[in-house]
Enzyme design. Sequence first.
Site, short mmCIF file in Angstrom:
data_model
loop_
_atom_site.label_atom_id
_atom_site.label_comp_id
_atom_site.label_asym_id
_atom_site.label_seq_id
_atom_site.Cartn_x
_atom_site.Cartn_y
_atom_site.Cartn_z
N GLU A 35 0.83 -1.20 0.00
CA GLU A 35 0.00 0.00 0.00
C GLU A 35 0.87 1.25 0.00
OE1 GLU A 35 -4.03 -1.39 2.32
OE2 GLU A 35 -2.14 -1.38 3.40
N TYR A 36 1.96 1.18 0.77
CA TYR A 36 2.90 2.32 0.81
C TYR A 36 3.47 2.56 -0.59
CZ TYR A 36 6.93 5.16 2.06
OH TYR A 36 7.87 6.17 2.12
N ASP A 37 3.91 1.47 -1.22
CA ASP A 37 4.50 1.59 -2.56
C ASP A 37 3.51 2.20 -3.53
OD1 ASP A 37 6.75 0.48 -1.58
OD2 ASP A 37 6.37 -1.54 -2.36
N SER A 82 32.39 16.13 23.22
CA SER A 82 32.02 14.77 23.61
C SER A 82 32.07 14.63 25.12
CB SER A 82 32.92 13.76 22.92
OG SER A 82 34.25 14.01 23.32
N LEU A 83 31.77 13.43 25.58
CA LEU A 83 31.65 13.20 27.01
C LEU A 83 32.85 12.43 27.54
CD1 LEU A 83 27.96 12.01 27.14
CD2 LEU A 83 28.84 14.28 27.65
N GLU A 114 19.59 8.13 29.21
CA GLU A 114 19.17 7.42 27.99
C GLU A 114 20.31 6.57 27.47
OE1 GLU A 114 18.08 10.04 24.76
OE2 GLU A 114 19.54 11.53 25.41
N LYS A 116 23.33 5.13 25.30
CA LYS A 116 24.39 5.75 24.50
C LYS A 116 24.46 4.98 23.19
CE LYS A 116 29.23 7.19 24.76
NZ LYS A 116 29.52 6.86 23.38
N ASP A 118 25.45 3.61 19.65
CA ASP A 118 26.77 3.33 19.07
C ASP A 118 26.70 3.58 17.57
OD1 ASP A 118 29.36 2.61 18.84
OD2 ASP A 118 29.03 0.46 19.13
N ARG A 137 30.77 15.61 13.18
CA ARG A 137 31.43 16.31 14.27
C ARG A 137 32.72 16.98 13.79
NH1 ARG A 137 31.42 14.80 19.56
NH2 ARG A 137 31.06 12.63 19.01
N GLU A 172 22.45 10.58 16.60
CA GLU A 172 23.36 9.51 16.19
C GLU A 172 22.77 8.78 14.99
OE1 GLU A 172 25.81 9.73 18.41
OE2 GLU A 172 27.00 7.89 18.21
N TYR A 224 19.18 13.57 20.27
CA TYR A 224 19.31 13.60 21.73
C TYR A 224 19.87 14.88 22.34
CZ TYR A 224 23.93 12.00 20.19
OH TYR A 224 25.12 11.88 19.54
N LYS A 317 22.43 12.97 32.03
CA LYS A 317 22.56 14.42 31.89
C LYS A 317 21.76 15.09 33.00
CE LYS A 317 22.07 13.34 27.04
NZ LYS A 317 21.35 13.48 25.78
N LYS A 341 29.93 3.56 30.21
CA LYS A 341 29.94 2.54 29.15
C LYS A 341 29.80 1.14 29.73
CE LYS A 341 32.84 4.40 25.54
NZ LYS A 341 33.33 3.88 24.27
N CYS A 435 36.52 -26.76 -4.55
CA CYS A 435 35.44 -26.88 -3.56
C CYS A 435 35.81 -27.97 -2.56
CB CYS A 435 34.13 -27.22 -4.27
SG CYS A 435 32.81 -27.65 -3.13
N CYS A 438 33.01 -31.07 -3.19
CA CYS A 438 32.93 -31.89 -4.40
C CYS A 438 34.22 -31.86 -5.23
CB CYS A 438 31.75 -31.45 -5.26
SG CYS A 438 32.00 -29.86 -6.06
N CYS A 453 32.16 -22.35 -5.87
CA CYS A 453 32.23 -23.67 -6.48
C CYS A 453 31.50 -23.59 -7.82
CB CYS A 453 31.56 -24.69 -5.57
SG CYS A 453 31.37 -26.30 -6.36
N CYS A 458 26.84 -29.60 -6.96
CA CYS A 458 27.67 -29.85 -5.77
C CYS A 458 26.76 -30.19 -4.59
CB CYS A 458 28.47 -28.58 -5.45
SG CYS A 458 29.27 -28.63 -3.84
S1 IVH Z 1 24.62 13.76 24.74
C1 IVH Z 1 28.20 17.33 25.07
N1 IVH Z 1 23.31 11.54 24.41
O1 IVH Z 1 28.37 9.77 22.62
C2 IVH Z 1 27.83 16.03 24.46
N2 IVH Z 1 25.46 11.70 23.41
O2 IVH Z 1 31.08 11.26 24.02
C3 IVH Z 1 26.43 15.62 24.81
N3 IVH Z 1 26.09 9.68 22.13
O3 IVH Z 1 29.32 12.92 21.45
C4 IVH Z 1 26.13 14.35 24.17
N4 IVH Z 1 24.26 8.56 22.51
O4 IVH Z 1 28.27 11.14 19.83
C5 IVH Z 1 24.45 12.19 24.14
N5 IVH Z 1 21.99 9.64 24.19
C6 IVH Z 1 23.12 10.30 23.92
C7 IVH Z 1 24.15 9.74 23.14
C8 IVH Z 1 25.31 10.46 22.91
C9 IVH Z 1 25.44 8.55 21.92
C10 IVH Z 1 27.43 9.94 21.61
C11 IVH Z 1 27.63 11.30 21.06
C12 IVH Z 1 28.54 11.97 22.04
C13 IVH Z 1 29.30 10.82 22.57
C14 IVH Z 1 29.77 11.03 23.97
#
Ligand code: IVH
Length: 693
Positions: A35-37, A82-83, A114, A116, A118, A137, A172, A224, A317, A341, A435, A438, A453, A458
């Site tokens: 339906e979306y298509d 960054s953190l 929340e 983190k 990846d 960044r 992210e 975020y 935070k 982490k 292979c 065989c 192969c 096979c």
């Molecule tokens: S808040 C001042 N929230 O992890 C930086 N960062 O070193 C505030 N990341 O730079 C970042 N999930 O690339 C925040 N829920 C989240 C995140 C998040 C992943 C990343 C982001 C950040 C690094 C922390």
Amino acid sequence: MPVSGRKRAEELRREIRKHDFQYYVLDQPLITDREYDRLYSELVALETADPGLATQDSPTRRVGGEALDAFEKVPHRKPMLSLANSYSPEELAAFDERVRKFLKTESEMVYFCEPKFDGLAIELIYENGELTGALTRGDGTIGENVLSNVRTIRSLPLQLTKTPRLFEVRGEVLMFKRDFLRLNEQQQDAGIVPFANPRNAAAGSIRQLDPRIAASRPLRLFAYAPGAIEGMKFKSQEEFELALAELGLPTTGIADAEQPMEAYIEWATARMKRGEGQGRIPLARLCKGASEAIAYYHFIESVRHDLPFDIDGIVAKVNDYALQEELDFIARNPRWATAAKFKPEQAETWVKDIIVQVGRTGALTPVAVMEPVRVGGVTVTNATLHNQDEIDRKDVRIGDRVLVQRAGDVIPEIVHVALDKRPADARPFRIPDQCPVCRSPAMKAEGEVVLRCTNPVCPAILKESLKHFVARRAMNVERLGDRLIETLVDEGLVKSFSDLYRLTKDDLLTLDRQGEKSVANLLESIEASRKTTLPRFIFALGIRFVGEQTAKSLAKAFGTIETLIEVEEEALLAVEDIGPKVAASLLSAFSNKALRHEIKALRKLGVEFEKPKKRDGGSSKLVGKRFVITGTLPIGRDEVKDLIEANGGQVLSGVSKKTDFLLAGDDAGSKLQKAAGFGVSIIDWDGLQDLLR
Ligand code: IVH
């Protein structure tokens, strides 16, 4: 009154955006892919017929323009920092203490916690509501504008629901694990080296200069953090994240802070373990003091593998923005946030051997057989090495000490060799050009790195092809497991797909561990599989690049298998989502005499196609299930009700905790939110058909 083209195009754009949001952000699709298509094709047709109708922010314009020569360098209005990382929950207590000491307060702090994510950090820039930039960044001060790629992320609005002068938001970019695995399968099928993990796949896609590549990759984003903002004000991180959702931006949702922490954890864990992933379960939460933040850390760590995407920890935070301002930055890190982490899920072990497996497409894949080791809660013994290039690049030898991890939390892989621990007698490995099963020559197709192969009959290829043929989503022969298939091939009882339908009771009774009862059941399930649908049958043939979706398109376009095997390239290319690569693969498959013969033999043996079932005469498939219906469905309400009741289900008018399913059609209303709130499963028309199947 006829609707004008302009009006209809606008309506379609609005509809498509709504469904993108439902699908990608809420994980609650309201309509089927088909339906979306249909909506999408209608819009493309309108905009093609009259290019004046197209707008910059049309869903059809996500890929705009040609490949770039380089990304433009753009300064961040606010530095993208960054953190500080820590690796243990105790660090959260230390962080809490630092915060309170700095603020000179004894009272409990409220933290917005929340996962983190990846992935790859990106800053989105919306000017007057319109997405006008997307920066990496970079060095934190100057990033690269990857807008042409970020525009292709379907979960992102090109236009916000409000129009603040400037709205910068950081998030992210990542790939869901299941999407990543599918992408890697495709890469491998195409003979391209697969990605090591979802993060690399996401980052690699964003760095492509040709936006068509990013468009073909299943990218997502979670937002975020604020960047520079003009024309909107927020008092706290909670307020900011609530606004994100309102503006149409994807977040993981915020848990109700009224619910006690323990109850939330219990509730969310149960749902998560049941496989109701992100989109329905809010993952961010306000935590009071260090103790709740620590509880949150343990909770997220425990459901980590049940999430559809990779995370590597949590972020805490200070929720109050006024306090954040007071706390400010120390060097390049904010004093108001920290990342805790999870322990990396890697472990060292020995490579005992390297073996070569033969896949359904004949691809020879080297696999490291290792001393069993626990990684992320699972015992790992095998790790794929993909191909010779990969073995050479990592210089993995038999006897080596290696570091293993689970890529995308799923497939184990070797990160690197501990060279300082390499034994003197470690042996380098070369994939044979033969292979292993065989002994036929194995060859690389032009431009591919994978050896295959060359023997179409096979036994290894046959076994893998048969496993695919009988799979649930293919011919669905329920009682025929992998082990039995291997035995049937080894014993020479099955040399082709059609041989399955020639098996007799006497044949099967000659096998080990097969009694009267199991043989009767097996024959019955083979018998039952003769009645199938054309899409399933096409998919079952296991033609390269022909997945379920393509099989459906082919079935729809050509109607019968007899027509399909005679079609010419031009007709194939006229089918939507069939490109030159898939067409070539189909043509080569159908020009193969053996396959044509097989298809005819299967038909003679009674394989037949029914139309996918619309109505069911009656069954007990829905006994004990309570349904609520909302929105417009393909058939009338009463008919739907009859259908559910004929199959033993019950239809009620209001959603409650006791509802099992909300059956949602087009333009579903408030019942959706209500059902989501109760954790009720939401299904669409096709979902109901699945239940009835
Ligand atoms: S808040 C001042 N929230 O992890 C930086 N960062 O070193 C505030 N990341 O730079 C970042 N999930 O690339 C925040 N829920 C989240 C995140 C998040 C992943 C990343 C982001 C950040 C690094 C922390």
